[in-house]
Design an enzyme around this catalytic site. Structure first.
Site, PDB file in Angstrom:
ATOM      1  N   ARG A 244      -5.848  32.132  -2.944  1.00  0.00           N
ATOM      2  CA  ARG A 244      -5.376  33.499  -2.704  1.00  0.00           C
ATOM      3  C   ARG A 244      -4.353  33.565  -1.631  1.00  0.00           C
ATOM      4  NH1 ARG A 244     -10.998  37.071  -2.846  1.00  0.00           N
ATOM      5  NH2 ARG A 244      -9.487  38.888  -2.962  1.00  0.00           N
TER       6      ARG A 244
ATOM      7  N   ARG B 276     -18.194  51.177  24.325  1.00  0.00           N
ATOM      8  CA  ARG B 276     -17.767  51.711  23.056  1.00  0.00           C
ATOM      9  C   ARG B 276     -18.279  52.552  21.984  1.00  0.00           C
ATOM     10  NH1 ARG B 276     -13.420  47.264  22.222  1.00  0.00           N
ATOM     11  NH2 ARG B 276     -13.768  46.104  24.128  1.00  0.00           N
TER      12      ARG B 276
ATOM     13  N   HIS C 168      -2.733  24.431  -5.199  1.00  0.00           N
ATOM     14  CA  HIS C 168      -2.978  25.579  -4.081  1.00  0.00           C
ATOM     15  C   HIS C 168      -3.005  24.986  -2.809  1.00  0.00           C
ATOM     16  CE1 HIS C 168      -4.173  27.851  -7.552  1.00  0.00           C
ATOM     17  NE2 HIS C 168      -5.081  27.309  -7.856  1.00  0.00           N
TER      18      HIS C 168
ATOM     19  N   PRO D 198     -15.178  32.782   5.413  1.00  0.00           N
ATOM     20  CA  PRO D 198     -15.786  31.842   6.572  1.00  0.00           C
ATOM     21  C   PRO D 198     -16.051  32.612   7.674  1.00  0.00           C
ATOM     22  CG  PRO D 198     -14.237  30.509   5.650  1.00  0.00           C
ATOM     23  CD  PRO D 198     -13.950  31.874   4.911  1.00  0.00           C
ATOM     24  N   GLU D 199     -17.368  32.711   8.385  1.00  0.00           N
ATOM     25  CA  GLU D 199     -17.361  33.226   9.825  1.00  0.00           C
ATOM     26  C   GLU D 199     -17.704  32.214  10.529  1.00  0.00           C
ATOM     27  OE1 GLU D 199     -20.027  36.429   9.399  1.00  0.00           O
ATOM     28  OE2 GLU D 199     -19.809  36.910   7.357  1.00  0.00           O
TER      29      GLU D 199
END
Ligand SMILES: [Zn+2]
Length: 266
Positions: free
Chosen positions: A111, A150, A92, A2-3
């Site tokens: 995971r 950068r 889980h 998820p972002e």
């Protein structure tokens, strides 16, 4: 993973069932889920604290508690649900927060890459993160300064959480496509108008995705609709919505990267 838009959606949906609830106790079935402090101290300290509010910083969920701040990072497969304690256990759900009202917040994580943190201040965990791209303080000038200072390829730069917080693989590709910038373009070579275009496309893309409740591209996060609006991400071989050329997939810094060879020239 998820972002920003997915985490923002999760935060908004968790407020109603969580804010105002007292955490009677927490259960940690897999100790390494707790990144800070140790699991035993985590369990001892969180008991009896009330959830006062929930916000987001980058990809972290930030629960303001009565004494401390609880932070959760979902990583690859983390999922948060609030259910009645009578709901059959989820094998889980390695960390569970038991509320006083008979419900529980379950952090399910097949995971096991996700992490929970209990800190005095959110900054103790998120202090190294770059600015929030949707904050009012994140102006076109702030992005232009980042790009100039950068000297890095745009794709890995956008993915670097210490540069800008919350952007991951999906929204980096989508923002670069909308701004017509090649993912390998070096950041300090952008003209002022290009930097401004990237700033505008980043914010537009993230806001649109939040409106669509994020993108559902795996089995864990299922509530999003933004995957039906992808312009470049995961569309290799399909026509670019702007020009019709086939979207190309390359690997940049180990990440699958999608772009239009016609609209986004190097
Ligand atoms: Zn194109």
């Amino acid at each position: 993973m998820p972002e920003l838009p997915e985490v923002e959606t999760i935060v908004r949906n968790l407020r109603a069932p969580c804010v105002g609830q007292r955490i009677e106790r927490a259960t940690v079935k897999w100790k390494r889920h707790v990144a800070m402090p140790g699991a035993a101290q985590f369990i001892r300290r969180i008991a009896g604290q009330t959830v006062l509010g929930i916000t987001r910083r980058g990809k972290y969920l930030v629960f303001q508690l009565s004494e401390d701040v609880l932070l959760i990072h979902l990583k690859m497969s983390g999922d948060l649900t609030v259910v009645s304690a009578a709901t059959p256990p989820d094998k889980h759900a390695h960390t569970v927060f038991h509320f006083g009202n008979g419900h529980e917040l379950r952090f399910s994580d097949t995971r096991k890459f996700g992490r929970v943190y209990l800190a005095r201040r959110a900054d103790d965990v998120t202090g190294s993160l770059g600015p929030e791209p949707l904050d009012d303080s994140f102006t076109a000038q702030s992005l232009a300064y980042i790009l100039q200072s950068r000297r890095r390829a745009l794709k890995p730069l956008l993915l670097d959480q210490t540069v800008i917080a919350g952007v991951g693989n999906i929204y980096a590709d989508e923002s670069l496509h909308r701004a017509r910038l090649h993912p390998l373009r070096l950041s300090h070579t952008l003209a002022a108008a290009e930097a401004r275009a990237l700033w505008r496309s980043l914010r537009y893309t993230l806001n649109q995705a939040i409106r669509n409740q994020g993108s559902s591209i795996d089995r864990v996060y299922r509530q999003g609709q933004h995957q039906y609006h992808f312009r470049a991400y995961d569309r290799a071989g399909q026509p670019c919505p702007a020009c019709g050329a086939a979207i190309r997939r390359i690997v940049v810094g180990g990440r699958g990267t999608h772009y239009c060879p016609h609209c986004q020239r190097l």
